[in-house]
Design a protein around this motif. Structure first.
Motif, PDB file in Angstrom:
ATOM      1  N   ILE A 187       0.836  -1.200   0.000  1.00 44.44           N
ATOM      2  CA  ILE A 187       0.000   0.000   0.000  1.00 44.44           C
ATOM      3  C   ILE A 187       0.872   1.252   0.000  1.00 44.44           C
ATOM      4  O   ILE A 187       0.503   2.281  -0.592  1.00 44.44           O
ATOM      5  CB  ILE A 187      -0.958  -0.017   1.209  1.00 44.44           C
ATOM      6  N   ALA A 188       2.048   1.173   0.625  1.00 41.17           N
ATOM      7  CA  ALA A 188       2.961   2.316   0.592  1.00 41.17           C
ATOM      8  C   ALA A 188       3.368   2.651  -0.834  1.00 41.17           C
ATOM      9  O   ALA A 188       3.555   3.824  -1.182  1.00 41.17           O
ATOM     10  CB  ALA A 188       4.194   2.020   1.444  1.00 41.17           C
ATOM     11  N   ASP A 189       3.491   1.628  -1.678  1.00 42.72           N
ATOM     12  CA  ASP A 189       3.835   1.860  -3.085  1.00 42.72           C
ATOM     13  C   ASP A 189       2.627   2.319  -3.902  1.00 42.72           C
ATOM     14  O   ASP A 189       2.731   3.227  -4.731  1.00 42.72           O
ATOM     15  CB  ASP A 189       4.395   0.578  -3.708  1.00 42.72           C
ATOM     16  N   ARG A 190       1.460   1.707  -3.653  1.00 44.48           N
ATOM     17  CA  ARG A 190       0.283   1.960  -4.480  1.00 44.48           C
ATOM     18  C   ARG A 190      -0.518   3.172  -4.029  1.00 44.48           C
ATOM     19  O   ARG A 190      -1.113   3.861  -4.865  1.00 44.48           O
ATOM     20  CB  ARG A 190      -0.621   0.721  -4.486  1.00 44.48           C
ATOM     21  N   ASP A 191      -0.584   3.407  -2.739  1.00 41.28           N
ATOM     22  CA  ASP A 191      -1.439   4.479  -2.220  1.00 41.28           C
ATOM     23  C   ASP A 191      -0.774   5.154  -1.017  1.00 41.28           C
ATOM     24  O   ASP A 191      -1.274   5.089   0.105  1.00 41.28           O
ATOM     25  CB  ASP A 191      -2.802   3.891  -1.823  1.00 41.28           C
ATOM     26  N   PRO A 192       0.379   5.810  -1.245  1.00 37.74           N
ATOM     27  CA  PRO A 192       1.054   6.449  -0.103  1.00 37.74           C
ATOM     28  C   PRO A 192       0.216   7.529   0.556  1.00 37.74           C
ATOM     29  O   PRO A 192       0.404   7.842   1.732  1.00 37.74           O
ATOM     30  CB  PRO A 192       2.323   7.030  -0.734  1.00 37.74           C
ATOM     31  N   GLY A 193      -0.737   8.104  -0.181  1.00 36.81           N
ATOM     32  CA  GLY A 193      -1.608   9.113   0.395  1.00 36.81           C
ATOM     33  C   GLY A 193      -2.430   8.575   1.548  1.00 36.81           C
ATOM     34  O   GLY A 193      -2.758   9.325   2.488  1.00 36.81           O
ATOM     35  N   TYR A 194      -2.760   7.278   1.496  1.00 39.61           N
ATOM     36  CA  TYR A 194      -3.524   6.676   2.594  1.00 39.61           C
ATOM     37  C   TYR A 194      -2.682   6.643   3.868  1.00 39.61           C
ATOM     38  O   TYR A 194      -3.175   6.921   4.959  1.00 39.61           O
ATOM     39  CB  TYR A 194      -3.969   5.265   2.206  1.00 39.61           C
ATOM     40  N   LEU A 195      -1.388   6.311   3.706  1.00 40.06           N
ATOM     41  CA  LEU A 195      -0.509   6.313   4.869  1.00 40.06           C
ATOM     42  C   LEU A 195      -0.346   7.724   5.423  1.00 40.06           C
ATOM     43  O   LEU A 195      -0.331   7.932   6.644  1.00 40.06           O
ATOM     44  CB  LEU A 195       0.854   5.728   4.508  1.00 40.06           C
ATOM     45  N   ARG A 196      -0.242   8.724   4.533  1.00 39.56           N
ATOM     46  CA  ARG A 196      -0.132  10.103   4.995  1.00 39.56           C
ATOM     47  C   ARG A 196      -1.408  10.533   5.704  1.00 39.56           C
ATOM     48  O   ARG A 196      -1.360  11.229   6.732  1.00 39.56           O
ATOM     49  CB  ARG A 196       0.154  11.020   3.809  1.00 39.56           C
ATOM     50  N   MET A 198      -3.390   8.545   7.372  1.00 38.77           N
ATOM     51  CA  MET A 198      -3.348   7.917   8.690  1.00 38.77           C
ATOM     52  C   MET A 198      -2.470   8.721   9.647  1.00 38.77           C
ATOM     53  O   MET A 198      -2.843   8.973  10.792  1.00 38.77           O
ATOM     54  CB  MET A 198      -2.818   6.479   8.578  1.00 38.77           C
ATOM     55  N   MET A 199      -1.300   9.127   9.172  1.00 36.99           N
ATOM     56  CA  MET A 199      -0.374   9.878  10.014  1.00 36.99           C
ATOM     57  C   MET A 199      -1.000  11.184  10.509  1.00 36.99           C
ATOM     58  O   MET A 199      -0.813  11.583  11.664  1.00 36.99           O
ATOM     59  CB  MET A 199       0.914  10.165   9.241  1.00 36.99           C
ATOM     60  N   ASN A 200      -1.770  11.827   9.669  1.00 39.25           N
ATOM     61  CA  ASN A 200      -2.345  13.130  10.013  1.00 39.25           C
ATOM     62  C   ASN A 200      -3.621  13.038  10.837  1.00 39.25           C
ATOM     63  O   ASN A 200      -3.998  14.003  11.517  1.00 39.25           O
ATOM     64  CB  ASN A 200      -2.631  13.938   8.748  1.00 39.25           C
ATOM     65  N   ASN A 201      -4.298  11.883  10.780  1.00 34.91           N
ATOM     66  CA  ASN A 201      -5.624  11.798  11.389  1.00 34.91           C
ATOM     67  C   ASN A 201      -5.736  10.834  12.568  1.00 34.91           C
ATOM     68  O   ASN A 201      -6.678  10.949  13.351  1.00 34.91           O
ATOM     69  CB  ASN A 201      -6.667  11.394  10.329  1.00 34.91           C
ATOM     70  N   LEU A 213       4.570   4.029   9.784  1.00 32.16           N
ATOM     71  CA  LEU A 213       4.191   5.100   8.862  1.00 32.16           C
ATOM     72  C   LEU A 213       5.392   6.017   8.552  1.00 32.16           C
ATOM     73  O   LEU A 213       5.608   6.387   7.395  1.00 32.16           O
ATOM     74  CB  LEU A 213       3.039   5.908   9.452  1.00 32.16           C
ATOM     75  N   ARG A 214       6.150   6.343   9.575  1.00 36.14           N
ATOM     76  CA  ARG A 214       7.315   7.193   9.346  1.00 36.14           C
ATOM     77  C   ARG A 214       8.328   6.509   8.458  1.00 36.14           C
ATOM     78  O   ARG A 214       8.979   7.141   7.595  1.00 36.14           O
ATOM     79  CB  ARG A 214       7.952   7.595  10.679  1.00 36.14           C
ATOM     80  N   HIS A 215       8.485   5.193   8.626  1.00 32.20           N
ATOM     81  CA  HIS A 215       9.420   4.429   7.804  1.00 32.20           C
ATOM     82  C   HIS A 215       9.023   4.491   6.330  1.00 32.20           C
ATOM     83  O   HIS A 215       9.852   4.808   5.456  1.00 32.20           O
ATOM     84  CB  HIS A 215       9.457   2.974   8.285  1.00 32.20           C
ATOM     85  N   TYR A 216       7.762   4.173   6.034  1.00 28.97           N
ATOM     86  CA  TYR A 216       7.343   4.104   4.641  1.00 28.97           C
ATOM     87  C   TYR A 216       7.126   5.466   4.006  1.00 28.97           C
ATOM     88  O   TYR A 216       7.174   5.614   2.782  1.00 28.97           O
ATOM     89  CB  TYR A 216       6.083   3.240   4.513  1.00 28.97           C
TER      90      TYR A 216
END
Length: 220
Positions: A187-196, A198-201, A213-216
């Motif tokens: 998912i970090a490769d396909r949809d990094p916006g989702y990880l971002r 998560m980090m923000n919310n 999350l910080r790693h990816y």
């Protein structure tokens, strides 16, 4: 000296039926020890199917409290998924090193079972005759070979491996949400916006999720 230790149990909730160890001294695997142990509860059918240790094999064996003193004496204890073995055993005076956590730090995104790492790293070690995977001494040899490979690859000292073991580890798979069951690396490769997102919310995330999350996201 690093002492690699392993237990076989009645199940995930406890009841040691076998304990074993090997020592690593100057990069060599030496001093194998193993004991069958009379457990404090019945052996679960699923556990018995895995390690093949039966009630008859341990009925007249000593309790874990009687055999564990001979495994004392090391400054460092090493196990694959060390938190499990540490929880199964009586208190041991020494620092613990977890080869699962070390492997996750070195090689993210692969399979982390003992044998999966042993095979993927193309390792070789002479194991005791007559034993098999999921017998404690056999697994000690596999973990010891893996630890030697980790030390050669990373250059970590025992103190540094203790420190890495104490850090939260990377989460491998989503346990919730629209990507439940999917690898985090994918998912970090396909949809990094989702990880971002998560980090923000996610304000109350665990240390493991924050590290992942910080790693990816490249925020380490």
């Amino acid at each position: 000296m690093l002492r690699v230790i392993d237990t076989e149990t009645c199940g995930l909730q406890g009841g040691v039926v076998e304990v074993a160890s090997v020592d690593i001294i100057d990069g060599q695997i030496v001093n194998p020890m193993s004991d069958l142990v009379r457990p404090d509860r019945p052996i679960g059918a699923q556990a018995m199917a895995i390690h093949k240790i039966t009630e008859a094999m341990v009925a007249d064996k000593p309790w874990i409290e009687d055999v564990i003193p001979r495994y004392h004496g090391s400054r460092y204890y090493v196990a694959h998924n060390a938190s499990f073995d540490q929880r199964m055993l009586p208190p041991m005076s020494g620092e613990w090193i977890c080869t699962v956590k070390l492997a996750r730090r070195l090689w993210p995104g692969i399979k982390y079972s003992n044998m999966a790492l042993y095979n993927s790293r193309k390792l070789h070690v002479e194991t005791p005759p007559g034993l098999h995977q999921h017998r404690a001494l056999f697994d000690c040899y596999i973990t010891a070979a893996l630890l030697i490979d980790i030390m050669h690859t990373s250059g970590w000292t025992p103190e540094e491996m203790v420190e890495v073991t104490g850090r939260p580890g990377l989460i491998q798979t989503f346990q919730f949400g629209k990507y439940r069951g999917r690898p985090v690396a994918e998912i970090a490769d396909r949809d990094p916006g989702y990880l971002r997102w998560m980090m923000n919310n996610f304000k109350a995330m665990t240390p493991e999720w924050r590290l992942t999350l910080r790693h990816y996201l490249g925020d380490e």
